[in-house]
Design a protein around this motif. Structure first.
Motif: not given
Lengths: 226, 317
Positions: B50, B53-56, B87
């Motif tokens: 995450r 992949s720049t989600l957090v 996710y």
């Protein structure tokens, strides 16, 4: 023995993947264009779900009708307004409000589901503008609310026709009454801005308020007073 | 290394509340390789994916994917990556085709191109018969394949697969593995997380074992196996056999101490593999009048690595 699946699969080429859009337009313009594009794609997505699951339309068609009928016929007479008058005049506006609230709730639940299934994570990992996830869904739900509003308005108009046929005179809509009361209170305000307004009458009434309206607004309701 | 790594992290850390999910992660993943994060539940594998992949946002440290910093230039990273698995999902109420077309359009393909690409991917993943059914009617394996297809709409240079085969039946898993192998042949850099040792063994060039947010071991599957010890000979003797005497006879053949393992009459002998070792052992035991029920050679598996490494972590915790 497991067959060699890979050899059976058709070849996968990546040639159809488009090249990045040509950067002829200025960057800020391109960003706005793509944001609108993304909003449109996501609005279509929510609306496309209505086609695969038409049950969603029940909320915006049957439910407002049931509410109109319920409050105009079943609960008729059970609700009294403090200053007299017929509560049916406020009914349609009230049902508009209920519909809006219901759709807002649907928007919130839909977003929560997208969040928990990971769909929003998918969107967030795409090179799209991020606010559009919210805007797209809101626009789609807004268009569903418009359907609900239309159904409610038509039900209200049908009811008004019946009541017109019964009493022989048009009933003033709630909104119109409200605006008129606001207007009356305003023109009684002795503020300096209103004094000497061109076209105003000697007693301070703006010319727009006619005697007929003063009759409607100013007189207490005879039927309640009796 | 002349070519910069496709994925590079330095001191990457993230905690949720007071619990550290990932602490001080340093990775270097060369372009075109398959890198596997292996670890039990809660090891921090998903958090790493995450973050990359720049989600957090990472709390500390930095990470670069395809040369772009994940914190400073997220938009550039998102243009290079595909994400699929635990996710990232698809819309259950849309058909498989509509999902792919939608994601294609969000990836800035024009509509006809998105349609063509969707058809191509549906054919590739054997989803054509189900293409126009809503996704909620799909089986688990079909849904995973659609999910993977969705992350391949534009050719990503880096692909993150978060537990791509968790919950799949063996046949679907094999199909998934084949698909993944083919992607790597195309030169995609793959970061895979899994709880399955066999999966890591099958697919990965480099395996990184994580436990409690830390890297406990990293290397090729062969290196890791070598690190926990060599080949062993497993012997099963009938009940009542003289285990002590058997162990004494086996000692000259062993490369380390002979161990009694689980179950009655079972011996584990570390050995250096050489031709004829099994017959020698059996001959010696036979000469001493000790019968043998079963004998097998066992090469170390990633299971051994995993248990050796994560077990130690648990004991320390």
């Amino acid at each position: 023995m497991i067959p060699d699946v890979a050899s059976q699969l058709p070849a996968l080429s990546f040639e159809t993947a488009a090249p990045p859009p040509a950067r002829t337009a200025p960057a800020w313009l391109a960003a706005r264009y793509w944001a609108l594009h993304d909003v449109w794609v996501l609005t279509r997505r929510t609306l496309a779900r209505v086609i695969t699951t038409p049950e969603q339309l029940v909320n915006v068609t049957v439910q407002p009708l049931i509410l109109v009928l319920l409050f105009s016929y079943v609960f008729d007479g059970a609700i009294r307004l403090p200053d007299g008058g017929n509560y049916r005049e406020y009914l349609i506006a009230g049902i508009f409000a209920v519909n809006m609230g219901g759709t807002a709730q649907g928007t919130a639940i839909g977003l929560a589901v997208d969040l928990s299934t990971g769909l929003i994570d998918r969107f967030r990992s795409l090179p799209m503008s991020r606010a559009t996830v919210l805007i797209g869904r809101t626009l789609a739900d807004l268009s569903l609310t418009l359907v609900a509003g239309l159904v409610t308005a038509m039900a209200g108009l049908a009811g008004a026709r019946r009541s017109l046929a019964r009493t022989g005179r048009p009933r003033t809509g709630a909104a119109v009454r409200l605006f008129r009361r606001v207007g009356r209170n305003m023109h009684r305000d002795p503020g300096p801005r209103r004094r000497g307004r061109p076209g105003g009458r000697a007693d301070g009434h703006p010319a727009a308020v006619t005697d007929v309206e003063r009759f409607h607004l100013g007189q207490p309701d005879d039927s309640v007073a009796a | 290394m002349r070519q910069p790594p496709m994925i590079e992290t330095c001191g990457l850390a993230k905690s949720f509340g007071r619990a550290p999910a990932v602490s001080g992660l340093d990775l270097q993943i060369p372009a075109g390789s398959t890198f596997c994060l292996l670890g039990p539940n809660g090891a921090g594998k998903t958090t790493v994916v995450r973050m990359l992949s720049t989600l957090v946002r990472p709390d500390a440290g930095w990470a670069r994917v395809a040369g772009h910093d994940v914190a400073a230039d997220g938009a550039a990273v998102r243009r290079e990556i595909g994400l699929s698995g635990q996710y990232a999902s698809v819309d259950e109420f849309l058909t498989g085709r509509a999902n792919l077309v939608m994601i294609g359009e969000l990836c800035r393909l024009r509509r006809p191109a998105a349609r063509r690409r969707a058809a191509e991917l549906l054919a590739h993943f054997e989803l054509e018969p189900a293409a126009d059914r809503p996704v909620r009617t799909y089986s688990g394996g079909m849904r995973r394949r659609l999910d993977l297809a969705a992350s391949l709409i534009t050719r990503p240079r880096v692909l993150f697969l978060d537990e791509p085969t968790t919950g799949l039946d063996p046949r679907s898993r094999l199909v998934m593995w084949d698909v993944i192998r083919r992607l790597v042949l195309d030169g995609t850099t793959l970061l895979l997380t899994t709880q399955y040792l066999e999966e890591a063994d099958q697919l990965a060039d480099v395996v990184c074992v994580m436990d409690s947010g830390r890297v406990t071991a990293q290397g090729t599957p062969a290196d890791l196996k070598a690190s926990v010890g060599g080949t062993r000979l497993l012997l099963s003797l009938p009940p009542g056999a003289a285990l002590g005497r058997a162990a004494a006879i086996l000692a000259p053949h062993a490369a380390g101490p002979v161990r009694l393992t689980g179950g009655p009459g079972r011996l584990e002998v570390p050995v250096v593999p050489r031709p004829g070792i099994v017959t020698d052992v059996v001959k010696d035991l036979d000469a001493a009048g000790i019968p043998v029920d079963d004998i097998s050679m066992r090469r170390p598996s990633l299971d051994d690595v995993f248990h050796a490494l994560t077990g130690a972590g648990e004991a320390a915790a």
